[in-house]
Scaffold this active site. Structure first.
Site, PDB file in Angstrom:
ATOM      1  N   ASP A  25     -72.918  23.578 -20.434  1.00  0.00           N
ATOM      2  CA  ASP A  25     -73.794  24.813 -20.765  1.00  0.00           C
ATOM      3  C   ASP A  25     -74.188  25.367 -19.421  1.00  0.00           C
ATOM      4  O   ASP A  25     -74.317  24.612 -18.507  1.00  0.00           O
ATOM      5  CB  ASP A  25     -74.768  24.219 -21.674  1.00  0.00           C
ATOM      6  CG  ASP A  25     -75.506  25.204 -22.484  1.00  0.00           C
ATOM      7  OD1 ASP A  25     -74.853  26.468 -22.554  1.00  0.00           O
ATOM      8  OD2 ASP A  25     -76.686  25.104 -23.092  1.00  0.00           O
ATOM      9  N   HIS A  42     -68.207  31.985 -17.243  1.00  0.00           N
ATOM     10  CA  HIS A  42     -67.097  31.049 -17.873  1.00  0.00           C
ATOM     11  C   HIS A  42     -65.940  31.126 -16.735  1.00  0.00           C
ATOM     12  O   HIS A  42     -65.369  30.010 -16.392  1.00  0.00           O
ATOM     13  CB  HIS A  42     -66.663  31.860 -18.885  1.00  0.00           C
ATOM     14  CG  HIS A  42     -67.789  31.938 -20.290  1.00  0.00           C
ATOM     15  ND1 HIS A  42     -68.357  30.892 -20.425  1.00  0.00           N
ATOM     16  CD2 HIS A  42     -67.948  32.956 -21.006  1.00  0.00           C
ATOM     17  CE1 HIS A  42     -69.366  31.263 -21.456  1.00  0.00           C
ATOM     18  NE2 HIS A  42     -68.815  32.508 -21.818  1.00  0.00           N
ATOM     19  N   LEU A 136     -55.802   9.564 -16.143  1.00  0.00           N
ATOM     20  CA  LEU A 136     -57.121  10.027 -17.006  1.00  0.00           C
ATOM     21  C   LEU A 136     -56.750  10.916 -18.140  1.00  0.00           C
ATOM     22  O   LEU A 136     -55.527  11.752 -18.075  1.00  0.00           O
ATOM     23  CB  LEU A 136     -57.976  11.094 -15.948  1.00  0.00           C
ATOM     24  CG  LEU A 136     -59.067  11.779 -16.590  1.00  0.00           C
ATOM     25  CD1 LEU A 136     -60.275  10.714 -16.858  1.00  0.00           C
ATOM     26  CD2 LEU A 136     -59.414  12.760 -15.726  1.00  0.00           C
TER      27      LEU A 136
HETATM   28  C1  FPP Z   1     -71.314  27.399 -22.643  1.00  0.00           C
HETATM   29  O1  FPP Z   1     -72.311  28.318 -21.660  1.00  0.00           O
HETATM   30  C2  FPP Z   1     -70.165  27.360 -22.181  1.00  0.00           C
HETATM   31  C3  FPP Z   1     -68.940  27.818 -23.082  1.00  0.00           C
HETATM   32  C4  FPP Z   1     -69.382  28.428 -24.278  1.00  0.00           C
HETATM   33  C5  FPP Z   1     -67.563  27.913 -22.339  1.00  0.00           C
HETATM   34  C6  FPP Z   1     -67.159  26.800 -21.580  1.00  0.00           C
HETATM   35  C7  FPP Z   1     -65.925  27.184 -20.971  1.00  0.00           C
HETATM   36  C8  FPP Z   1     -65.694  27.099 -19.810  1.00  0.00           C
HETATM   37  C9  FPP Z   1     -66.393  26.407 -18.678  1.00  0.00           C
HETATM   38  C10 FPP Z   1     -64.403  27.839 -19.007  1.00  0.00           C
HETATM   39  C11 FPP Z   1     -62.889  27.086 -19.921  1.00  0.00           C
HETATM   40  C12 FPP Z   1     -62.690  25.766 -19.872  1.00  0.00           C
HETATM   41  C13 FPP Z   1     -61.462  25.219 -19.762  1.00  0.00           C
HETATM   42  C14 FPP Z   1     -61.364  23.777 -20.090  1.00  0.00           C
HETATM   43  C15 FPP Z   1     -60.209  25.972 -19.376  1.00  0.00           C
HETATM   44  P1  FPP Z   1     -73.074  29.772 -22.358  1.00  0.00           P
HETATM   45  O2  FPP Z   1     -72.308  30.885 -22.378  1.00  0.00           O
HETATM   46  O3  FPP Z   1     -73.820  29.088 -23.649  1.00  0.00           O
HETATM   47  O4  FPP Z   1     -74.239  29.370 -21.439  1.00  0.00           O
HETATM   48  P2  FPP Z   1     -75.798  29.913 -21.518  1.00  0.00           P
HETATM   49  O5  FPP Z   1     -76.460  28.701 -22.343  1.00  0.00           O
HETATM   50  O6  FPP Z   1     -76.230  30.245 -20.207  1.00  0.00           O
HETATM   51  O7  FPP Z   1     -75.684  31.274 -22.384  1.00  0.00           O
END
Ligand code: FPP
Length: 255
Positions: A25, A42, A136
């Protein structure tokens, strides 16, 4: 890898979790702090996915489950969802060779029917190409929800009962677990959520029953080996009791 990370694992005999589950997050906030669009967060988060996955492989952690996209994330703005889909697509195209080199087996857990045909094919191909790897196990939860997982398991059990293959009395926790998304793997020992919030957000609801919870204030794109080392150090100090008393646990560890 940083000097701190190396030093920690050379000096402390690590009590390593076999399975780590992470809610990644803070991508949006990371980007907003830099006056960039949320999607830049992201993209930056991919660097942490790579760093943490390779650190886990190197340390001897057996399984790593990352929450990449929840069943609820489909409700995000269309633009953000399409950038995330594009990132999954490109990562699957670009990173599979790296996973193969590092002996990492990829599994995707979640409701795949929601993804484009092309993504579904790439997911299946990536899983097939890495299926023989055993250093892994990397599980990416995508279009995943803990409630979805439990409902799916219940539905499959109900189908077996309806088909006369299973009697309702034979359903117990073990059989239920065998129908969940991570049935073949040990349950997570350590759960990490980055980004400062203290919630499980419909992640592995069934599997986290006795998992140690750890919350980091680091935003996911900033979460690297040193932050993982802090989480592992904290985990190594925990006493896992699984519902027993400290005295009972200490007796078992002394024996
Ligand atoms: C949450 O942060 C994160 C996500 C919803 C997406 C996570 C995706 C990645 C790290 C990239 C892709 C991963 C792979 C495995 C290829 P948020 O957007 O909710 O952050 P915020 O709380 O600051 O708004």
């Amino acid at each position: 890898m940083s000097a701190d990370f190396e030093k920690y694992f050379q000096t402390v005999p690590p009590v390593l979790p076999a399975h780590i589950a992470i809610i990644m997050d803070g991508n949006g906030r990371w980007a907003q702090k830099r006056a960039m669009p949320r999607t830049a967060g992201h993209k930056a988060g991919i660097g942490s996915v790579r760093a943490v996955t390779e650190a886990c492989a190197r340390l001897g952690v057996q399984s790593l489950t990352l929450f990449a996209f929840s069943t609820e994330n489909w409700q995000r703005p269309q633009k953000e969802v399409s950038v995330l889909m594009e990132l999954f697509l490109r990562s699957l195209q670009k990173e599979v060779a790296r996973l193969e080199r590092n002996g990492i087996r990829l599994r995707i857990i979640g409701d795949r029917t929601q993804f484009s045909e092309r993504l579904q094919v790439l997911m299946a191909e990536a899983e097939a190409k890495t299926a023989a790897n055993d250093r892994l196990s990397l599980n990416i939860a995508a279009s995943y929800g803990g409630r979805w997982d439990i409902v799916e398991a219940a539905r499959r059990l109900a189908e077996e009962v309806a088909a006369g293959k299973l009697s309702p009395e034979a359903i117990d926790a073990e059989r239920f677990h065998a129908h969940t998304a991570l049935a073949e793997l040990p349950e997570p020992d350590l759960f990490i959520r980055t980004g400062g919030e203290k919630r499980i957000s419909n992640f592995l609801l069934w599997q986290l029953a006795y998992t140690e919870l750890y919350f980091s204030d680091a935003l996911w794109p900033d979460f690297r080996e040193q932050d993982l080392a802090l989480a592992l150090e904290d985990y190594a100090r925990r006493q896992r009791r699984f519902g027993r008393t400290s005295e009972q646990v200490e007796q078992v560890t002394r024996a």
